[in-house]
Design a protein around this motif. Structure first.
Motif, PDB file in Angstrom:
ATOM      1  N   HIS A   1     -23.693 -37.325  26.507  1.00 45.45           N
ATOM      2  CA  HIS A   1     -22.803 -38.084  25.629  1.00 45.45           C
ATOM      3  C   HIS A   1     -23.676 -38.911  24.691  1.00 45.45           C
ATOM      4  CE1 HIS A   1     -19.527 -41.498  25.463  1.00 45.45           C
ATOM      5  NE2 HIS A   1     -19.734 -40.929  24.290  1.00 45.45           N
TER       6      HIS A   1
ATOM      7  N   HIS B   1     -22.842 -36.523  33.845  1.00 41.27           N
ATOM      8  CA  HIS B   1     -22.597 -37.161  32.552  1.00 41.27           C
ATOM      9  C   HIS B   1     -23.746 -38.118  32.238  1.00 41.27           C
ATOM     10  CE1 HIS B   1     -19.915 -38.515  29.280  1.00 41.27           C
ATOM     11  NE2 HIS B   1     -20.359 -39.737  29.546  1.00 41.27           N
TER      12      HIS B   1
ATOM     13  N   ASP C   1     -25.330 -40.694  29.532  1.00 41.72           N
ATOM     14  CA  ASP C   1     -25.002 -41.537  28.388  1.00 41.72           C
ATOM     15  C   ASP C   1     -26.254 -41.970  27.642  1.00 41.72           C
ATOM     16  OD1 ASP C   1     -22.079 -41.920  28.566  1.00 41.72           O
ATOM     17  OD2 ASP C   1     -22.554 -42.767  30.533  1.00 41.72           O
TER      18      ASP C   1
ATOM     19  N   ASP D   1     -13.326 -40.723  29.385  1.00 42.04           N
ATOM     20  CA  ASP D   1     -14.498 -41.495  29.803  1.00 42.04           C
ATOM     21  C   ASP D   1     -14.245 -42.989  29.675  1.00 42.04           C
ATOM     22  OD1 ASP D   1     -17.046 -42.465  30.288  1.00 42.04           O
ATOM     23  OD2 ASP D   1     -17.959 -41.549  28.513  1.00 42.04           O
TER      24      ASP D   1
HETATM   25 ZN    ZN Z   1     -20.054 -41.574  28.513  1.00 41.80          ZN
END
Ligand code: ZN
Ligand code: DX5
Length: 223
Positions: A69, A36, A38, A178
């Protein structure tokens, strides 16, 4: 509900940026299926994290899914560059897209999986017409922008409602959650109907390999 494959997605925001490549490799080898990532623009959220060059530089370290993301205003502006940098799945905030349908289409046309993220206070109703178009819905369980925040308990109700809606419509959509997830609540989030769990501080705060193994076991194990 439980037959869906459960995936752990460690969030690199809590990793040591000085050795990102190694950290990605560590969690991948310990059982994380998604990484993941960010991305923050200092506009949609107050912080600035990193962008395409950093993602491209860690791409050679693993074949696992790069789950990006986008906490960015009008993320469609970067979709093609994110694909080039190595993103497999691009998740955009409903609140950040003036033309959400167009942005989702753009992501799919580029050959990436498309996700839509909702802030904690955003109602599921905004998904009414877009749900059949997306591969994943990300329900934020903290206000986006920072790692290490407390899980908002009402997210569980939202996850249950969304899973019910997806099943009713006969769709195949992943639910990712999340923010504030750790060994104390991961199982509950899965039982509510989520199948991709993001964890930042719970993975990288301490022994990342050991934390990954423990969380993977927790979310994939028999109840
Ligand atoms: Zn995130
Ligand atoms: C928050 C980010 C999250 C964050 C999660 O804005 O989207 O991915 O890194 O961190 P933890 O697991 O520490 O809440």
């Amino acid at each position: 509900m439980m037959e869906r494959k459960c995936i752990l997605a460690p969030s690199l925001l809590a990793a040591d940026f000085g050795r990102l490549g190694e950290q990605v490799q560590t969690v991948a080898q310990a059982g994380a299926e998604y990484i993941h990532i960010d991305v923050m623009d200092g506009m949609f959220v107050p912080s600035i994290s990193f962008g395409m060059p950093v993602i491209a530089s860690i791409r050679p370290w693993t074949d696992k899914v790069f789950d990006v993301h986008m906490m960015v205003e009008e993320p469609g502006r970067y979709a093609a560059d994110m694909k080039k940098a190595g993103a497999d799945l691009l998740c955009v905030h409903q609140e950040a897209c003036r033309h959400l349908d167009r942005t989702i289409q753009q992501i799919k046309d580029l050959g990436m999986k498309a996700g839509v993220a909702l802030n904690p206070a955003t109602s599921l109703e905004v998904l009414d017409y877009i749900l059949p178009q997306v591969d994943m819905v990300l329900l934020m369980s903290v206000n986006p922008g920072f790692g290490g925040q407390k899980f908002l308990p009402y997210t569980l109700t939202k996850v249950r409602k969304l899973r019910e809606r997806i099943l009713q419509q006969g769709l195949d959509v992943d639910i990712q959650v999340d923010g504030g997830i750790g060994p104390g609540n991961a199982r509950q989030v899965v039982e509510a109907g989520a199948n991709i769990l993001v964890a930042g501080s719970a993975v990288f705060g301490g022994d990342a390999a050991e934390n990954t193994r423990r969380l993977v076991e927790l979310i994939t194990g028999e109840s």
